[in-house]
Enzyme design. Structure first.
Site, PDB file in Angstrom:
ATOM      1  CG  ASP A  97      39.661  40.789  36.698  1.00 53.91           C
ATOM      2  OD1 ASP A  97      38.764  41.624  36.934  1.00 53.91           O
ATOM      3  OD2 ASP A  97      40.457  40.358  37.560  1.00 53.91           O
TER       4      ASP A  97
ATOM      5  CG  ASP B  48      35.768  43.782  37.986  1.00 55.28           C
ATOM      6  OD1 ASP B  48      35.064  42.982  38.636  1.00 55.28           O
ATOM      7  OD2 ASP B  48      36.982  43.949  38.183  1.00 55.28           O
ATOM      8  CD  GLU B  49      36.537  38.359  38.312  1.00 54.35           C
ATOM      9  OE1 GLU B  49      36.706  37.146  38.217  1.00 54.35           O
ATOM     10  OE2 GLU B  49      36.395  38.961  39.389  1.00 54.35           O
TER      11      GLU B  49
END
Ligand SMILES: [Mg+2]
Length: 379
Positions: A18, A113-114
């Site tokens: 993350d 973003d993960e």
């Protein structure tokens, strides 16, 4: 190793990566004057708008994402607002995702973003998921200048919780024999999948921590929480068999139909195309994905078959979006002039539809306003 083997293998190695305060960190990366300051990426506080992301400096004031921008200004008048630049975030996200693929093809992005990575079998042939997570974090930092946090465990549920524990720029490992005692003292509100409503409901039943949740039988949990009850029963025991599913495994989704009778009636053809678009919308929803390439297939009465494709700048997921693109493609065919025997639409270049979420969140935002400081900000 196939997916079934993964499900059965209790010693899977899952990493959840993350990026730290991603959108805000990118803004601070690109604009050094924003570094060390409370930065909010999001809607203009003068109008309606929400916080899409905020820097750690802003979080210290109690600001968090999805909060109304007006409230964020009250909490932190000196916060610097900046409009989102999704294209730029996507560019960096692509770079990060390509780093993941140096390790494994089993990558499941959850958003820009993960992502989850299954490194049980990995390209480096490194048996230590912890070591791999460190290498990944290092490579992300050297390539982008941004930090990421990693969670390592033997399933998705625990890996995701772990990545949150030592944020920012952290790494946390939950080993199989630590899982249950770790969950014992974890507030149920921190369980991924337990939202605010469920948390309240659990509190009413006297469930505050994992150890309280474990007192309940599966039957009782099913009774109180429906299907989710079974999930809660398993996760609080550290069990989660969900596989890491790469969106790349799904290549395309299509729908086609042979007409009852060959026709050149444009209204009828249009209705059929809309029907096909609706079927695709449902299929995309079911598979939790969206796509950027639309292909129209037309078979004329003489069995000559043609296809017309276009790739859009942003993914589509609704029938209306698909239909309007198909209408454009239709202009380049002989529909209306030649009788049609079969029509089909395919959506390809599929990705996880969660990737679209930030874009949806940003829709009401003002596109053009300057980065402005709130010193002296007047309502
Ligand atoms: Mg993040």
């Amino acid at each position: 190793m196939d997916a079934a083997t993964h499900v059965m293998n209790p010693l899977r190695k899952i990493i959840h990566i993350d990026m730290d305060a991603f959108f805000a960190s990118v803004e601070q990366l690109d604009n050094p004057s924003l570094r060390g300051k409370p930065v909010i990426v999001g809607g203009n506080p003068l109008k309606r708008g929400v916080v899409a992301a905020c820097s750690y400096e802003a979080r210290q004031f109690g600001i968090h994402s999805a909060m109304p921008s007006s409230k964020a200004v009250r909490l932190c008048p000196q916060a610097i607002f900046t409009p989102p630049r999704i294209k730029r975030y996507k560019e960096i996200s692509d770079e990060v995702m390509s780093i993941f693929s140096q390790f494994t093809e089993m990558i499941e992005p959850l958003s820009l973003d993960e992502a989850y990575l299954d490194v049980t079998v990995n390209k480096l042939k490194n048996p230590s998921a912890t070591r791999l997570a460190e290498i990944i974090r290092g490579r992300i930092f050297s390539a982008t200048g941004l930090t990421a946090s990693a969670g390592v465990s033997y399933n998705k549920f625990l890996a995701k919780i772990a990545s949150d524990l030592d944020k920012p720029n952290g790494l946390h490992v939950i080993l199989p024999d630590e899982a249950v005692s770790f969950l014992d003292t974890l507030a149920v509100g921190k369980f991924h999948g337990v939202g605010k409503v469920t948390e309240k409901k659990m509190a009413n039943l006297g469930i505050r921590f994992g150890r309280d949740l474990r007192q309940f039988s599966k039957a009782d949990l099913l009774l109180h929480f429906g299907k989710s009850g079974a999930f809660f029963f398993d996760i609080v025991r550290g069990r989660d068999d969900r596989t890491v599913t790469s969106t790349r495994e799904r290549k395309s989704i299509g729908s086609e139909t042979t007409l009852d009778q060959d026709t050149s009636d444009t209204k009828e053809i249009s209705d059929i195309l809309y029907y096909l678009a609706e079927k695709l919308e449902q299929a995309l929803l079911r598979k939790e994905c969206c796509g950027t390439t639309i292909t129209l297939k037309v078979r004329y009465h003489d069995f000559i078959t043609i296809t017309r494709s276009s790739t859009l700048s942003s993914p589509v997921l609704t029938a209306q979006e698909i239909f309007s693109e198909v209408n454009r493609l239709k202009q380049t065919t002989e529909i209306g002039r030649k009788k049609i025997r079969l029509l089909g639409i395919t959506v390809s270049k599929l990705s996880d539809r969660n990737l679209r979420k930030p874009v949806q969140l940003l829709l009401p935002f003002e596109k053009k306003y300057r980065v402005f400081e709130h010193q002296g900000f007047q309502k």
